[in-house]
Design a protein around this motif. Structure first.
Motif, PDB file in Angstrom:
ATOM      1  N   MET A   1      31.584   9.806  20.078  1.00 41.47           N
ATOM      2  CA  MET A   1      31.421   9.766  21.503  1.00 41.47           C
ATOM      3  C   MET A   1      30.327   8.754  21.863  1.00 41.47           C
ATOM      4  N   ARG A   2      30.579   8.051  22.930  1.00 36.76           N
ATOM      5  CA  ARG A   2      29.622   7.062  23.419  1.00 36.76           C
ATOM      6  C   ARG A   2      29.071   7.496  24.760  1.00 36.76           C
ATOM      7  N   ILE A   3      27.828   7.139  25.013  1.00 36.46           N
ATOM      8  CA  ILE A   3      27.216   7.385  26.312  1.00 36.46           C
ATOM      9  C   ILE A   3      27.472   6.160  27.182  1.00 36.46           C
ATOM     10  N   ILE A   4      28.024   6.404  28.354  1.00 39.56           N
ATOM     11  CA  ILE A   4      28.256   5.336  29.316  1.00 39.56           C
ATOM     12  C   ILE A   4      27.250   5.528  30.452  1.00 39.56           C
ATOM     13  N   ALA A   5      26.462   4.514  30.713  1.00 36.06           N
ATOM     14  CA  ALA A   5      25.459   4.566  31.784  1.00 36.06           C
ATOM     15  C   ALA A   5      25.857   3.589  32.882  1.00 36.06           C
ATOM     16  N   ASP A   6      25.998   4.119  34.083  1.00 36.08           N
ATOM     17  CA  ASP A   6      26.274   3.290  35.249  1.00 36.08           C
ATOM     18  C   ASP A   6      24.926   2.932  35.878  1.00 36.08           C
ATOM     19  N   ARG A   7      24.378   1.812  35.443  1.00 32.82           N
ATOM     20  CA  ARG A   7      23.038   1.418  35.881  1.00 32.82           C
ATOM     21  C   ARG A   7      22.989   1.093  37.370  1.00 32.82           C
ATOM     22  N   SER A   8      24.134   0.826  37.995  1.00 30.90           N
ATOM     23  CA  SER A   8      24.141   0.576  39.434  1.00 30.90           C
ATOM     24  C   SER A   8      23.941   1.869  40.226  1.00 30.90           C
ATOM     25  N   ARG A   9      24.221   3.008  39.613  1.00 30.81           N
ATOM     26  CA  ARG A   9      24.013   4.314  40.266  1.00 30.81           C
ATOM     27  C   ARG A   9      22.655   4.913  39.928  1.00 30.81           C
ATOM     28  N   CYS A  10      22.082   4.522  38.794  1.00 31.10           N
ATOM     29  CA  CYS A  10      20.823   5.112  38.318  1.00 31.10           C
ATOM     30  C   CYS A  10      19.703   4.883  39.338  1.00 31.10           C
ATOM     31  N   GLU A  11      18.960   5.963  39.611  1.00 31.64           N
ATOM     32  CA  GLU A  11      17.823   5.869  40.526  1.00 31.64           C
ATOM     33  C   GLU A  11      16.495   6.116  39.819  1.00 31.64           C
ATOM     34  N   GLY A  12      16.526   6.202  38.485  1.00 39.74           N
ATOM     35  CA  GLY A  12      15.298   6.309  37.711  1.00 39.74           C
ATOM     36  C   GLY A  12      14.619   7.665  37.735  1.00 39.74           C
ATOM     37  N   HIS A  13      15.359   8.735  37.997  1.00 45.94           N
ATOM     38  CA  HIS A  13      14.760  10.076  38.005  1.00 45.94           C
ATOM     39  C   HIS A  13      14.270  10.498  36.615  1.00 45.94           C
ATOM     40  N   ALA A  14      14.863   9.952  35.577  1.00 45.93           N
ATOM     41  CA  ALA A  14      14.472  10.172  34.180  1.00 45.93           C
ATOM     42  C   ALA A  14      14.655  11.599  33.692  1.00 45.93           C
TER      43      ALA A  14
END
Length: 62
Positions: A1-14
């Motif tokens: 399984m791979r992690i897909i990150a949509d960096r355009s949606r990320c708001e940096g809540h961490a």
């Protein structure tokens, strides 16, 4: 399984990094970066918990 990150949606809540710092890093740009190409089976439950914790749904498993 791979992690897909949509960096355009990320708001940096961490939230992901707080739950699974070995799988995610939120950089100085306040955007998430997966730290692994493939999630080990032993880390799958932790990855799912971290992904589910994202308040803007910027993460998923593929």
């Amino acid at each position: 399984m791979r992690i897909i990150a949509d960096r355009s949606r990320c708001e940096g809540h961490a939230m992901c990094e707080a739950i699974a710092p070995n799988l995610f890093r939120v950089g100085d740009d306040a955007l998430v970066t997966p730290l692994v190409d493939t999630v080990a089976e032993s880390d799958r439950e932790l990855a799912e918990l971290a992904i589910d914790s994202c308040p803007v749904a910027a993460l998923r498993l593929s």
